[in-house]
Design an enzyme around this catalytic site. Sequence first.
Site, PDB file in Angstrom:
ATOM      1  N   SER A  40       0.971  -1.079  -0.050  1.00 33.16           N
ATOM      2  CA  SER A  40      -0.227   0.106  -0.062  1.00 33.16           C
ATOM      3  C   SER A  40       0.863   1.047  -0.092  1.00 33.16           C
ATOM      4  O   SER A  40       2.012   1.076   0.157  1.00 33.16           O
ATOM      5  CB  SER A  40      -0.904  -0.016   1.180  1.00 33.16           C
ATOM      6  N   TYR A  49      -2.000  -0.405  10.628  1.00 32.66           N
ATOM      7  CA  TYR A  49      -2.197  -0.818   9.134  1.00 32.66           C
ATOM      8  C   TYR A  49      -0.652  -0.685   8.552  1.00 32.66           C
ATOM      9  O   TYR A  49      -0.408  -1.491   7.846  1.00 32.66           O
ATOM     10  CB  TYR A  49      -3.256  -0.436   8.602  1.00 32.66           C
TER      11      TYR A  49
END
Length: 265
Positions: A124, A137
């Site tokens: 990501s 995360y």
Amino acid sequence: MRALITGCSTGIGRAAALELTKRGFEVIATARRPEALEDLEVAERLQLDVTDQKSVDAAVKAAGQIDVLVNNAGIGVGGPIEKVPLAEVQRLFDTNVWGCVRMIHAVVPQMRERGSGVIVNVTSVAGRVSSPLGGYYSSSKYAMEAISEALHYECNHFGIKVRVVEPGGFETNIQDNGRVFGEDEPPYDELQREWEKAQSSFMGTGGVRPGPEPVAQVIADAIEFEGAKLRWPVGDDADLIFSVRSQMNDEDFESTMRQTLGLTW
């Protein structure tokens, strides 16, 4: 070529299964709930829970030869660092990090013996730039960035290509299925409101995130690429953030992003 993809029930994994099938790959789509794959037109569908070693071993054995592994399965956990329960952080890492590592352990030996293979780890933009309320995360994706880079150095010698695909903001079920803690109450509720408004600056036209298809296309491109390119950003937001980040020190980057996003917290 046979490509095993984790997390194909929705989002990026499902889109990648369709894209690779379209490009002539023999796709093995996997998910924790196999019934979610019934309408997916691929070569093979298998049950796979990346948090369960027995499930990993059974799926890899059933798949046979695996030329391409796409580590896509992941979950989201959000909230301020002090408010997210440790058990939730451990659950996050068990899927996003150790799940990928279990799959790597399972497929690298056969790839190494054949002298070929491709491993794609879907990380990501959050794996290179952390944000408020997303620290855990981000940390799971940072971990996979580091593991992927080391794996590239170790396994390129054996003919195994490693790719890191880094999506920006795309519409996937991870936003709906993720768990959030401590954002809707003091002292961090004000930050949550401000950050939610700021994120809209990076959304597509009309404030709507694009679907996962562009990410799937980059995954396929990365697999087919013959060179040694490790990192593959996806999305205008990813390109912008990485470009700005690479040109600035920490303090200047923070100041620029605060001004761009209108953050006062």
